[in-house]
Design a protein around this motif. Structure first.
Motif, mmCIF file in Angstrom:
data_model
loop_
_atom_site.group_PDB
_atom_site.id
_atom_site.type_symbol
_atom_site.label_atom_id
_atom_site.label_comp_id
_atom_site.label_asym_id
_atom_site.label_seq_id
_atom_site.Cartn_x
_atom_site.Cartn_y
_atom_site.Cartn_z
ATOM 1 N N TYR A 36 -11.565 114.877 -6.992
ATOM 2 C CA TYR A 36 -12.615 114.015 -6.477
ATOM 3 C C TYR A 36 -13.936 114.400 -7.140
ATOM 4 O O TYR A 36 -14.163 115.557 -7.483
ATOM 5 N N GLN A 42 -24.136 111.305 -2.422
ATOM 6 C CA GLN A 42 -23.108 110.275 -2.276
ATOM 7 C C GLN A 42 -21.828 110.874 -1.696
ATOM 8 O O GLN A 42 -21.676 112.091 -1.605
ATOM 9 N N GLY A 43 -20.908 109.987 -1.301
ATOM 10 C CA GLY A 43 -19.621 110.442 -0.795
ATOM 11 C C GLY A 43 -18.674 110.803 -1.912
ATOM 12 O O GLY A 43 -19.025 110.741 -3.091
ATOM 13 N N LEU A 44 -17.473 111.179 -1.554
ATOM 14 C CA LEU A 44 -16.468 111.549 -2.546
ATOM 15 C C LEU A 44 -15.789 110.319 -3.117
ATOM 16 O O LEU A 44 -15.503 109.362 -2.412
ATOM 17 N N PHE A 90 -14.212 118.293 -6.943
ATOM 18 C CA PHE A 90 -13.344 118.980 -5.993
ATOM 19 C C PHE A 90 -11.889 118.702 -6.331
ATOM 20 O O PHE A 90 -11.482 117.549 -6.496
ATOM 21 N N PHE A 104 -9.012 121.151 0.395
ATOM 22 C CA PHE A 104 -9.929 121.031 -0.734
ATOM 23 C C PHE A 104 -10.283 122.399 -1.303
ATOM 24 O O PHE A 104 -10.355 123.392 -0.574
ATOM 25 N N GLY A 105 -10.527 122.429 -2.604
ATOM 26 C CA GLY A 105 -11.090 123.604 -3.230
ATOM 27 C C GLY A 105 -12.572 123.701 -2.922
ATOM 28 O O GLY A 105 -13.152 122.810 -2.291
ATOM 29 N N THR A 106 -13.182 124.773 -3.376
ATOM 30 C CA THR A 106 -14.584 125.034 -3.057
ATOM 31 C C THR A 106 -15.554 124.262 -3.936
ATOM 32 O O THR A 106 -16.751 124.301 -3.712
ATOM 33 N N ARG B 10 -28.417 109.717 7.540
ATOM 34 C CA ARG B 10 -29.009 111.046 7.670
ATOM 35 C C ARG B 10 -29.830 111.104 8.939
ATOM 36 O O ARG B 10 -30.253 110.074 9.461
ATOM 37 N N TYR B 35 -14.523 115.248 8.504
ATOM 38 C CA TYR B 35 -14.718 116.469 7.734
ATOM 39 C C TYR B 35 -16.173 116.930 7.863
ATOM 40 O O TYR B 35 -17.080 116.127 8.099
ATOM 41 N N GLN B 37 -18.990 119.240 5.574
ATOM 42 C CA GLN B 37 -19.293 119.889 4.295
ATOM 43 C C GLN B 37 -20.618 120.624 4.464
ATOM 44 O O GLN B 37 -21.697 120.019 4.404
ATOM 45 N N GLN B 41 -20.771 124.316 0.189
ATOM 46 C CA GLN B 41 -19.374 124.623 0.461
ATOM 47 C C GLN B 41 -18.496 123.386 0.318
ATOM 48 O O GLN B 41 -18.977 122.286 0.097
ATOM 49 N N SER B 42 -17.208 123.620 0.440
ATOM 50 C CA SER B 42 -16.258 122.524 0.308
ATOM 51 C C SER B 42 -16.079 121.794 1.635
ATOM 52 O O SER B 42 -16.742 122.091 2.619
ATOM 53 N N LEU B 43 -15.191 120.847 1.632
ATOM 54 C CA LEU B 43 -14.926 120.072 2.839
ATOM 55 C C LEU B 43 -13.968 120.815 3.742
ATOM 56 O O LEU B 43 -12.952 121.357 3.286
ATOM 57 N N GLU B 58 -8.704 121.023 14.291
ATOM 58 C CA GLU B 58 -8.314 122.151 13.446
ATOM 59 C C GLU B 58 -8.830 123.458 14.063
ATOM 60 O O GLU B 58 -9.717 123.465 14.924
ATOM 61 N N ILE B 90 -23.101 117.923 5.979
ATOM 62 C CA ILE B 90 -22.736 116.522 5.771
ATOM 63 C C ILE B 90 -21.432 116.298 6.512
ATOM 64 O O ILE B 90 -20.477 117.067 6.361
ATOM 65 N N LEU B 92 -18.322 113.741 7.084
ATOM 66 C CA LEU B 92 -17.675 112.632 6.400
ATOM 67 C C LEU B 92 -16.484 112.116 7.198
ATOM 68 O O LEU B 92 -15.690 112.887 7.724
ATOM 69 N N PHE B 96 -6.708 107.120 5.280
ATOM 70 C CA PHE B 96 -5.706 106.815 4.285
ATOM 71 C C PHE B 96 -5.622 105.310 4.126
ATOM 72 O O PHE B 96 -5.980 104.565 5.031
ATOM 73 N N GLN B 108 -6.457 108.540 -0.110
ATOM 74 C CA GLN B 108 -7.468 108.855 0.870
ATOM 75 C C GLN B 108 -8.829 108.392 0.394
ATOM 76 O O GLN B 108 -9.183 108.565 -0.771
ATOM 77 N N PHE B 110 -13.124 108.150 1.420
ATOM 78 C CA PHE B 110 -14.163 108.818 2.176
ATOM 79 C C PHE B 110 -15.361 107.910 2.369
ATOM 80 O O PHE B 110 -15.701 107.111 1.489
ATOM 81 N N GLY B 111 -15.983 108.055 3.525
ATOM 82 C CA GLY B 111 -17.254 107.405 3.739
ATOM 83 C C GLY B 111 -18.355 108.104 2.973
ATOM 84 O O GLY B 111 -18.143 109.185 2.412
ATOM 85 N N PRO B 112 -19.553 107.531 2.977
ATOM 86 C CA PRO B 112 -20.674 108.112 2.217
ATOM 87 C C PRO B 112 -21.234 109.359 2.850
ATOM 88 O O PRO B 112 -22.016 110.071 2.216
ATOM 89 N N ARG B 115 -25.773 113.017 6.583
ATOM 90 C CA ARG B 115 -26.437 114.293 6.289
ATOM 91 C C ARG B 115 -27.271 114.686 7.500
ATOM 92 O O ARG B 115 -28.250 114.037 7.827
#
Lengths: 114, 119
Positions: A36, A42-44, A90, A104-106, B10, B35, B37, B41-43, B58, B90, B92, B96, B108, B110-112, B115
């Motif tokens: 991604y 912006q989003g992914l 990502f 997901f990766g970092t 935001r 999710y 973020q 960092q990652s999601l 989770e 953020i 998100l 699917f 999959q 994702f939304g925008p 924030r």
């Protein structure tokens, strides 16, 4: 369990140079693999994905990735970087089939130098 | 494909208050995901929301902190309760592709993102 490792949180390349972003995964079953891209604020957006079949996958914006089972890798490449490629990338993995959780990766931030 | 919108895009909130984030999808989907973020960092998956049942959270996330609603197949909300600066992230929403059978080749979207900054 499944996991993803992205080597290098920041990568800098010159405009026109090769882009290589590394991703290694672990999965106890055949995985689905994804890349991604996230542009600032912006989003992914899905770049490409591997599910089954051909191991070399072509995505949008000239990117491609190769699934190498023996190396448990799914590195992302682009022959010639463009300024517009500057973004965060990502790698992600999930078990094949069904509505499974995605890990997901970092992330790797790509900087393109003029 | 699926087009996802989120509101607000935001917000800046005070410590101790709550914020509800809305997620709207342009087609009916079985499962929706939330999710987080965090900066740099990652999601991280917070929870999975199915229509007509309670969300599945989770490890590390609880319903009291992140209550989720899923009133129909195109809409969901996530509330961030009793916020602290550590909740600045953020958020998100994700789905699917619709009309995809389990075991199929799902994609999959994702939304925008929303924030959130907590002062």
């Amino acid at each position: 369990a499944q996991s993803v490792t992205q080597l290098g949180s920041h990568v800098s390349v010159s405009e026109g140079a090769l882009v290589l972003l590394r991703c290694n995964y672990s999965s106890s079953v055949p995985p689905y693999l994804f890349w991604y891209v996230q542009y600032p604020n912006q989003g992914l957006q899905l770049l490409l994905k591997y599910t089954t079949g051909a191991t070399l996958v072509k995505g949008i914006n000239g990117f491609e990735a190769e699934f190498k089972k023996s190396e448990t890798s799914f590195h992302l490449t682009k022959p010639s970087a463009h300024m517009s490629d500057a973004a965060e990338y990502f790698c992600a993995v999930r078990y094949s089939g069904g509505y499974q959780k995605v890990t997901f990766g970092t992330g790797t931030k790509l900087q393109v130098i003029p | 494909s699926a087009v996802i919108s989120q509101k607000p895009s935001r917000d800046i909130c005070q410590r101790g208050t709550s914020l509800t984030i809305q997620c709207q999808v342009d087609s009916q989907v079985t499962m929706m995901f939330w999710y987080r973020q965090q900066p740099g960092q990652s999601l991280t998956l917070i929870a999975t929301a199915n229509q007509g049942s309670e969300a599945t959270y989770e490890s590390g996330f609880v319903i009291d902190k992140f209550p989720i609603s899923r009133p129909n197949l195109t809409f969901s909300t996530l509330t961030v309760s009793n916020m602290s600066p550590e909740d600045s992230s953020i958020y998100l929403c994700s789905v699917f592709t619709p009309n995809t059978q389990p075991g199929g080749n799902n994609e999959q979207f994702f939304g925008p993102g929303t924030r959130l900054t907590v002062l």
